[in-house]
Motif scaffolding. Structure first.
Motif, PDB file in Angstrom:
ATOM      1  N   ARG A 196      46.640  44.224  34.652  1.00  0.00           N
ATOM      2  CA  ARG A 196      47.498  43.597  35.645  1.00  0.00           C
ATOM      3  C   ARG A 196      46.666  42.843  36.686  1.00  0.00           C
ATOM      4  O   ARG A 196      46.982  41.712  37.068  1.00  0.00           O
ATOM      5  N   ALA A 197      45.613  43.488  37.167  1.00  0.00           N
ATOM      6  CA  ALA A 197      44.788  42.871  38.211  1.00  0.00           C
ATOM      7  C   ALA A 197      44.181  41.560  37.731  1.00  0.00           C
ATOM      8  O   ALA A 197      44.225  40.540  38.435  1.00  0.00           O
ATOM      9  N   LEU A 198      43.611  41.589  36.537  1.00  0.00           N
ATOM     10  CA  LEU A 198      42.948  40.389  36.026  1.00  0.00           C
ATOM     11  C   LEU A 198      43.946  39.292  35.672  1.00  0.00           C
ATOM     12  O   LEU A 198      43.592  38.113  35.663  1.00  0.00           O
ATOM     13  N   SER A 199      45.189  39.665  35.399  1.00  0.00           N
ATOM     14  CA  SER A 199      46.188  38.665  35.007  1.00  0.00           C
ATOM     15  C   SER A 199      46.662  37.813  36.184  1.00  0.00           C
ATOM     16  O   SER A 199      47.160  36.702  35.985  1.00  0.00           O
ATOM     17  N   VAL A 200      46.528  38.333  37.405  1.00  0.00           N
ATOM     18  CA  VAL A 200      47.045  37.586  38.559  1.00  0.00           C
ATOM     19  C   VAL A 200      45.951  37.060  39.482  1.00  0.00           C
ATOM     20  O   VAL A 200      46.196  36.161  40.291  1.00  0.00           O
TER      21      VAL A 200
END
Length: 251
Positions: A196-200
């Motif tokens: 999730r962190a890397l996706s945003v």
């Protein structure tokens, strides 16, 4: 261009224990910064210190070019820094609407009102009259983000976005965050869900034992590198990201 938020050599302690150890990071306006790391890395302490909830032992914090290192937390809110703390910390006996209106008392001039918040987060509209205590975890997290937005922040600090939430709730919360990101919001997100962190995020910083062990533009680092830094399996040099400003975090 000068960063909107600049942290230099920040140290924060609990008694003799250094929880944040010489962390430096910067955040540009409109940027999404992900702070990742295992439990106890210092992420939450770092955000709380930036927000003025936890005292600074050493180092400096500048916001929009002004030194706010010793500025009280409520003045930081007035300047445009808003924190969504771990555990949401809503007023449990107050309704969702009352929680929003309390935050509005500290609001800067800006676009966020009850009406615009409900437009961004329509799932809150049927919950306005309900006490925060009866909401689900995902609903509470959404309400906490909405409450922070009511202050019209220039930088939104989000601590442990998905902690304790069911997958469907996490999806809903991140859908709301994507709306904010598309509108150019400046976010600092503490998150243990690496995917999730890397996706945003535009940039990612990984902390270990209070120190930054990896910092990079998201597109220039692999998930494997972040995972290794996350668990301390290898010390990833920050030199690989020297073309970009650094990030830092801690729980």
């Amino acid at each position: 261009m000068n960063p909107l938020l600049q942290v230099d050599n920040l140290v924060a302690c609990y008694g003799l224990l250094q929880a944040v150890r010489r962390v430096s990071l910067s955040v540009a306006e409109g940027e999404v910064l992900a702070l990742v790391g295992a439990n106890g890395a210092g992420k939450s302490t770092l955000l709380r210190t930036i927000a003025g909830v936890h005292p600074v032992t050493d180092g400096t914090i500048h916001f929009d070019g002004t030194n706010i290192t010793r500025v009280p937390s409520h003045h930081r809110v007035a300047a445009g820094l808003a924190l969504v703390p771990e555990g949401r910390k809503l007023f449990p006996e107050m309704t969702v609407e009352e929680n929003l209106l309390v935050a509005a008392r500290r609001a800067r001039p800006g676009p966020w009102t009850v009406d615009t918040v409900l437009t961004a987060f329509p799932m809150l509209r049927p919950l306005l009259g309900k006490p925060a205590a009866v909401l689900s975890g995902g609903e509470q997290q959404t309400a906490a983000i909405a409450r922070a937005l009511m202050t019209n922040p220039r930088v939104l600090l989000l601590d442990e976005v998905s902690l304790g939430l069911a997958p469907v709730a996490v999806k809903s919360v991140y859908e709301s965050l994507h709306k904010l990101i598309r509108d150019g919001a400046t976010l600092v997100i503490v998150e243990q869900d690496l995917q999730r962190a890397l996706s945003v995020a535009d940039r990612v910083v990984c902390m270990l034992e209070g120190r930054v062990v990896l910092q990079s533009v998201t597109q220039a680092v692999t998930r494997e590198q972040v995972t290794e830094a996350f668990f301390g399996l290898s010390r990833v040099s920050t030199s690989s990201a020297k073309t970009e400003p650094s990030l830092g975090q801690q729980t």
